[in-house]
Design a protein around this motif. Structure first.
Motif, PDB file in Angstrom:
ATOM      1  N   PRO A  29       0.819  -1.216   0.000  1.00 26.11           N
ATOM      2  CA  PRO A  29       0.000   0.000   0.000  1.00 26.11           C
ATOM      3  C   PRO A  29       0.851   1.263   0.000  1.00 26.11           C
ATOM      4  N   ASN A  30       0.356   2.273  -0.670  1.00 27.01           N
ATOM      5  CA  ASN A  30       1.048   3.563  -0.739  1.00 27.01           C
ATOM      6  C   ASN A  30       0.023   4.668  -0.472  1.00 27.01           C
ATOM      7  N   PRO A  31      -0.221   4.980   0.811  1.00 32.61           N
ATOM      8  CA  PRO A  31      -1.267   5.956   1.157  1.00 32.61           C
ATOM      9  C   PRO A  31      -1.087   7.316   0.480  1.00 32.61           C
ATOM     10  N   ARG A  32       0.157   7.768   0.333  1.00 34.59           N
ATOM     11  CA  ARG A  32       0.369   9.068  -0.311  1.00 34.59           C
ATOM     12  C   ARG A  32      -0.083   9.037  -1.771  1.00 34.59           C
ATOM     13  N   ALA A  33       0.251   7.949  -2.460  1.00 37.09           N
ATOM     14  CA  ALA A  33      -0.150   7.832  -3.857  1.00 37.09           C
ATOM     15  C   ALA A  33      -1.673   7.772  -3.980  1.00 37.09           C
ATOM     16  N   VAL A  34      -2.326   7.068  -3.059  1.00 44.63           N
ATOM     17  CA  VAL A  34      -3.785   6.988  -3.073  1.00 44.63           C
ATOM     18  C   VAL A  34      -4.391   8.363  -2.838  1.00 44.63           C
ATOM     19  N   TRP A  35      -3.838   9.099  -1.871  1.00 47.19           N
ATOM     20  CA  TRP A  35      -4.324  10.455  -1.596  1.00 47.19           C
ATOM     21  C   TRP A  35      -4.154  11.345  -2.820  1.00 47.19           C
ATOM     22  N   ASN A  36      -3.003  11.279  -3.467  1.00 52.61           N
ATOM     23  CA  ASN A  36      -2.752  12.104  -4.646  1.00 52.61           C
ATOM     24  C   ASN A  36      -3.730  11.748  -5.775  1.00 52.61           C
TER      25      ASN A  36
END
Length: 328
Positions: A29-36
């Motif tokens: 998972p990559n929360p920053r990428a999901v947020w972006n």
């Protein structure tokens, strides 16, 4: 992906990076990428935000009250049809005017070098734009209106589960956010079905006349394809929904293809980027046919081996897959 990749020579413009997919499904998972990804979709001027604004205007200012829809009557059904016609003509007509008549940004961010087709017998009326307008306003707007009116009638009579924002605010907001994902899930499978040789030849080929797409190409589909395409609305017969959910779903299904088929990656005004528009993911499908059947929102194409990431290597794989498929 680099400028020296041979795929670059096949386009007037293409994105600098690989065609992106929703990072929500990436591992680890990559929360920053999901947020972006989601902030870029919902907190900027995009097809999603345009569809939401259109939905709010329609629901609060134009749509008849649900109570009036308990019995079928010409007045409210005709009004729903007019709303669909108005929304489609306003957005597709304005975008076509800016990009292809006014030529407000010339060729900047235009994917395909070619002009829209005229004097070509492949198209109804020998003209790509008139062909697309005919199938969009004639076929698509008729089918979507019939489906929408049937669902509104079912909601008004309590035949299907409904919710209100006052009583269920959390679910109502979550469901609004999930509708584009449901749309991507549904579109992948219906679109794959449309590429079955028999359906393709007699039905889906109408849409694929548009190798070089424009704003009116988005839902320029054969009647039978629209009958399948708009079944995405049937989810509201089983999932508790508010009429606004159906209105937003309708706008997303009918308006977002205008932008994704615009042929331009971005809308530019006064030398500045005004909005994100065209979808190179789907533009590749129109060029190479047997790839990117779904959307970048739900990465079915990656899971099933039909993902084209915008590189020459992906084009080679797609052509080999197409040859193998048609040989079978």
């Amino acid at each position: 992906m680099t400028a020296t990749d041979p795929e670059s020579d096949r386009w007037n413009h293409r994105p600098d990076d690989l065609v992106p997919l929703n990072p929500l499904f990436s591992w680890p998972p990559n929360p920053r990428a999901v947020w972006n990804w989601y902030s870029g979709a919902w907190l900027q001027f995009t097809s999603l935000t345009l569809c939401m604004v259109m939905a709010l205007v329609i629901y609060f200012a134009l749509l008849p009250p649900l109570a009036d829809m308990k019995t079928f009557a010409f007045g409210w059904v005709f009004r729903v049809w007019l709303i669909n016609m108005w929304a489609q003509t306003l957005i597709a007509g304005t975008l076509h005017w800016w990009l292809y008549i006014r030529r407000g940004q010339d060729m900047k961010t235009k994917f395909d070098r070619r002009e829209l087709t005229r004097n070509n017998g492949v198209f109804t009326f020998n003209n790509q734009v008139w062909d697309n307008i005919f199938w969009t306003l004639g076929s698509a707007m008729t089918v979507c209106t019939i489906y929408q009116c049937g669902i509104f009638w079912a909601m008004a009579n309590g035949f299907v589960p409904t919710v209100t924002f006052a009583a269920n605010p959390v679910w109502c907001v979550i469901w609004l956010a999930l509708i584009p994902m449901w749309s991507g899930f549904h579109f992948y499978w219906v679109h794959r079905l449309s590429h079955h040789p028999k359906l393709y030849k007699h039905v889906h080929a109408v849409h694929h006349r548009n190798v070089n797409v424009g704003p009116w190409s988005g839902i320029s589909n054969h009647w039978y394809e629209n009958i399948l395409y708009f079944t995405t609305y049937f989810i509201h017969l089983v999932v508790a929904s508010h009429p606004l959910h159906l209105v937003f779903h309708s706008m997303f299904q009918q308006i977002s293809p205008i932008l994704s088929h615009s042929g331009f990656e971005k809308i530019i005004a006064n030398e500045k980027e005004a909005a994100r528009a065209g979808d190179f993911f789907h533009q590749l499908h129109h060029r190479y046919f047997e790839c990117n059947y779904g959307t970048s929102e739900v990465p079915f194409d990656k899971w099933f081996g039909t993902y084209h990431d915008g590189t020459a290597d992906a084009t080679t794989r797609t052509r080999a897959f197409k040859k193998q498929m048609y040989t079978k």
